[in-house]
Write an enzyme that holds these catalytic residues in place. Sequence first.
Site, mmCIF file in Angstrom:
data_model
loop_
_atom_site.group_PDB
_atom_site.id
_atom_site.type_symbol
_atom_site.label_atom_id
_atom_site.label_comp_id
_atom_site.label_asym_id
_atom_site.label_seq_id
_atom_site.Cartn_x
_atom_site.Cartn_y
_atom_site.Cartn_z
ATOM 1 N N PRO A 1 0.813 -1.216 0.000
ATOM 2 C CA PRO A 1 0.000 0.000 0.000
ATOM 3 C C PRO A 1 0.847 1.266 0.000
ATOM 4 O O PRO A 1 1.889 1.350 0.656
ATOM 5 C CB PRO A 1 -0.814 -0.113 1.293
ATOM 6 N N CYS A 2 0.370 2.260 -0.727
ATOM 7 C CA CYS A 2 1.120 3.511 -0.867
ATOM 8 C C CYS A 2 0.423 4.674 -0.168
ATOM 9 O O CYS A 2 0.777 5.822 -0.389
ATOM 10 C CB CYS A 2 1.307 3.852 -2.339
#
EC number: 2.1.1.37
Length: 599
Positions: free
Chosen positions: A559-560
């Site tokens: 996840p960013c």
Amino acid sequence: MSQDWASDSDNDKFEWDTDGEAETSSAPALRNIDAPGPSTRLPQDANGKANGSGALVAEFMGMGFPKEMILKAIKEIGDTDTEQLLELLLTYQAIGGDASVGNCSASACAPQTLEVDEEEDDTNWDEYDTAGNCDRTPHSDGSGDEDFFQEMSEKDEKMKSLVNMGFPEDEAKMAIDRCGLDAPVAVLVDSIYASQEAGNGYSANLSDYEDTEFSSFGGRKKTRFVDGSKKRKRYGSGPSGNQVPFDGSHEEPMPLPNPMVGFSLPNERLRSVHRNLPDQALGPPFFYYENVALAPKGVWTTISRFLYDIQPEFVDSKYFCAAARKRGYIHNLPIENRSPVLPMPPKTISEAFPNTKRWWPSWDPRRQFNCLQTCMASAKLTERIRCALGRFSDVPTPQVQKYVLDECRKWNLVWVGKNKVAPLEPDEMEFLLGYPRNHTRGVSRTERYRALGNSFQVDTVAYHLSVLRDLFPNGMNVLSLFSGIGGAEVALHRLGIRMKTVISVEKSEVNRTILKSWWDQTQTGTLIEIADVRHLTTERIETFIRRFGGFDLVIGGSPCNNLAGSNRHHRDGLEGEHSALFYDYIRILEHVKATMSAV
């Protein structure tokens, strides 16, 4: 590969992936000029003299602007920037001629300023908003200037908070207009983030991001992940109390290439790339890690250090399809003898969607889309664009052209009729991203947009993975982390690589449903789905390796959310709650390597 780790139910509203890749819009924030406004009485001080906004009203009245229009403009963007006020007043004149124009009717389309007022079925601004979108608060009821200036004061306070957090003033204004004055600051912050993902690129100090020139890097100490905990240490470092932060904030920016073309592109000669992988980076297994290119300062340096000091390959997918998607990839794959998936996709809008050429105006120069996002423009916005353009028998004025183009770039709108624009449909996004038609069909329209906006661009990834085709003629076993809607699996399938076994780890139930449906229709191998990367323990990894004989590829993109764009409220780098799952990728990869080497 999805970044939508946290969306494990239909009620979760996080959007992970987009990263402010679209072109920056410099248009002033506009709202509906027909909304009820304040009294036209000038604000006065204790002595009855015009002050503050009142003096500004008098000044613009001297230029010939109507008093009502001036007050509405001040209410819209405040009174601190006279140049922006003048631009907004000129825009009012160009689009509406008067601040009190009416709504579009059957007999004529009276123009209105164009607002982005997302509808419940096609937007998803914020995880904190239980309705899934930001509701606009009603405008002032026009009962008097006291309410108006109280509203302005509240707006100034919210503006001050957002600016102090590092957001540009114009974007803070737009967020307040979008979500309303009663929205919490956290909601406003993520609304800005979502808006920038949709195309309103962040314009803060470039030092917050990686550099824009390309050069080699090295000399950093390697790092090792200690299995079973969140604790990291550097090779040869001193006591943990003396360690520098691992979120990358202390690092120099890792240089980004410009243009962002990676080590090679299809049908082009391989660039001169010095790529000597250290022994500890060599397989088995091969591994492939992906995340947003425009991460905060130092993040990619830290990611690289954890992944054996391998130089990232930064690629913008606009060189593979008709839409931009800037990503960084770290892998130990060979880079010679790559080949693209055929047929190669079109690289311009007109080639991808030839039916739009009939309606495309000469003053719209776009040849490619900005980054495909997780939320779409509303029907209300596209109708207002149609009404605004309908006032002109020929070419619209430069002010109207600029405004419409800014909205088209922000929302990736296409021309589908005379003066008529529309957002991309989910099946059109599937085509641009390299997925089969109807890949995401069967879930809600909102979920389809979210899943696609958070996914791999398949043609780009397949080009990198193409070197595996000759290495595994009998098929391969894949450990797919943060699988999303199966971008890696679709890429391997399109390359003709048989997947004997895939262990897929994906939090979102919607994404798991999409991948499972595609798998059942196209594959004969074994698919094992795990709902949480943290549930992939040492014992389970060893069990899978004994059962299937090891993994040939470990692939994924963590996840960013704590990395992308200007998400300053949660922008904690790799130490953030969600982006820290990067270390689970490292944990799992290192244990796979250690277990396989011991077998």
